[in-house]
Design an enzyme around this catalytic site. Structure first.
Site, short mmCIF file in Angstrom:
data_model
loop_
_atom_site.label_atom_id
_atom_site.label_comp_id
_atom_site.label_asym_id
_atom_site.label_seq_id
_atom_site.Cartn_x
_atom_site.Cartn_y
_atom_site.Cartn_z
CG LEU A 12 -1.94 -1.20 1.26
CD1 LEU A 12 -2.79 -1.12 2.52
CD2 LEU A 12 -2.82 -1.25 0.02
CB SER A 13 2.53 3.14 -1.66
OG SER A 13 2.50 2.44 -2.85
CB SER A 19 8.41 3.08 0.65
OG SER A 19 8.30 1.74 0.98
CG ASP A 65 4.04 2.79 -5.39
OD1 ASP A 65 3.14 2.48 -6.20
OD2 ASP A 65 4.86 1.98 -4.94
CE1 TYR A 86 7.95 -3.64 -8.26
CE2 TYR A 86 10.23 -3.13 -8.81
CZ TYR A 86 8.89 -2.80 -8.85
OH TYR A 86 8.49 -1.66 -9.47
C1 GLA Z 1 5.51 -1.32 -6.46
C2 GLA Z 1 6.41 -0.27 -7.10
C3 GLA Z 1 5.65 0.43 -8.23
C4 GLA Z 1 5.05 -0.56 -9.21
C5 GLA Z 1 4.30 -1.66 -8.47
C6 GLA Z 1 3.86 -2.77 -9.39
O1 GLA Z 1 4.44 -0.71 -5.82
O2 GLA Z 1 6.83 0.68 -6.15
O3 GLA Z 1 6.51 1.34 -8.87
O4 GLA Z 1 6.04 -1.09 -10.04
O5 GLA Z 1 5.06 -2.24 -7.44
O6 GLA Z 1 2.87 -2.33 -10.24
#
Ligand code: GLA
Length: 384
Positions: A124-125, A127, A171, A220
């Site tokens: 959920l970002s 960071s 994000d 990732y």
């Molecule tokens: C994370 C990364 C994003 C994006 C997503 C996948 O959230 O921070 O930049 O690549 O994964 O869609």
């Protein structure tokens, strides 16, 4: 403690000065996964989980950063900033400070307090929310301003260059530019965007599998490399394809046999996901919720089978939601390998939906999930 006055007193007690307070939201991505770094399309919404940053100047040459979540304070010398992160939560705020310094700003001494209710490592970002909250706090202190898209890029660079996580722009962009009750279709090539209202009768139900996700972790970057390798094969025949954004499914038909099988599958996901994401925005703008739900289902299948970006628990969360009353669409959201599913659900059914999904998931996996009924919120700003 999403209470700015408690946060203010906490800062005042610790640092003996009144802070200016800033807030930056986390996000949920409705559709468009692993397309951002391929210069494609994403459609996230900012959510009502956020990070607060309180800042006040100091006179002793130090930068002190206190995280209420970690219960820890770190101090740096403003005249001798670290050049790289060292795998600590303070890398995110210090990365932003380091990038701002690189942009030619003189970095003064300051105290920064941080608090967040964005669930950590859940896709959920958290960071990005931390980076953006820090950036607007420090910018306010030094009198710097940047247009939203530029600010998002600076925060992304903090994560790429200082923290060492190879994320795309999604994000940070949505945390800066989100709009209340809207999803945002972003073209990650030129950062132009379109807002699409989320109808009042639709709730964002976010279901946390409780399986930890991390962008810095191995999967990732591996997926990113695999999809970029596929792009390189296409580009060797068709030089006009620097990114998968420029590739077509016909390209895959023609040259897929020259790719590693895994690379080909990753590229199939990315190329088709761009098409789905643009179509999903059109469906949302038309109020065609059925079509939006269908595209989300297809996106999840593609993410799970071709991109192999899901996990048993996230697949279970998606499967167990299928026949619950009120469901419009469901899929794994964010960087993958754990984290949360996003469920678009009829508002009137949302509470019952959340409860039933939680019971089913716990029975299937033995894990108690956290399920939140959220709404799309506005982007980062100063709190008065
Ligand atoms: C994370 C990364 C994003 C994006 C997503 C996948 O959230 O921070 O930049 O690549 O994964 O869609």
């Amino acid at each position: 403690m999403h209470n700015p006055s408690v946060f203010r007193s906490m800062h005042r007690e610790r640092f003996g000065a009144d802070p200016a307070i800033f807030v930056a939201p986390g996000r949920v991505n409705l559709i468009g996964e692993h397309t951002d770094y391929a210069e494609g399309f994403v459609m996230p919404a900012a959510i009502n989980f956020a990070t607060l940053a309180g800042i006040s100047p100091r006179t002793d040459g130090k930068i002190a950063i206190y995280s209420e979540n970690y219960g820890e304070e770190k101090t740096f010398d403003a005249a001798a900033l670290p050049a790289k992160g060292n795998k600590h939560w303070s890398d995110y705020p210090m990365g932003v400070v380091s990038i701002l310094k690189g942009e030619g700003h003189k970095i003064p001494a300051f105290s920064l307090s941080i608090w967040s209710d964005v669930p950590l490592a859940s896709g959920l970002s958290s960071s990005a929310a931390l980076e953006v909250a820090t950036a607007i706090a420090v910018m306010d202190l030094i009198g710097a301003t940047y247009p939203g898209p530029v600010l998002a890029r600076l925060c992304q660079r903090a994560e790429n260059e200082f923290v060492g996580a190879n994320c795309g722009i999604m994000d940070q962009f949505i945390s800066v530019n989100g709009k209340e009750n809207h999803a945002l279709l972003l073209d990650c090539r030129d950062l132009s965007y379109k807002l699409a209202p989320i109808p009042d009768h639709v709730a964002l139900v976010i279901a946390n599998t409780m399986v930890k996700h991390s962008v810095a972790g191995g999967d990732y970057p591996t997926r990113r490399r695999e999809s970029e390798a596929a792009c390189a094969v296409i580009a060797s025949h068709r030089p006009g394809v620097p990114f998968l954004r420029d590739a077509t499914l016909e390209d895959l038909e023609k040259w897929g046999h020259e790719m590693e099988p895994k690379s080909r599958m990753r590229a199939k996901h990315v190329i088709s996901e761009d098409l789905r994401t643009v179509a999903a925005c059109e469906a949302l703008l038309k109020g065609d919720m059925k079509e939006l739900g269908r595209l989300m289902a297809e996106a999840h299948r593609s993410y799970s089978r071709d991109f192999e970006g899901s996990c048993v628990e996230a697949d279970a969360m998606v499967e167990l939601a299928q026949d619950l009353p009120g469901l419009i669409g469901t899929r794994l959201t964010g960087g993958g390998f754990g984290g949360c599913t996003v469920n678009l659900v009829e508002q009137s059914e949302a509470a019952k939906f959340a409860e039933a999904l939680g019971v089913r998931y716990a029975a299937r996996t033995g894990i108690t999930p956290q399920i939140h009924i959220c709404h799309a919120s506005g982007g980062a700003h100063r709190l008065e």
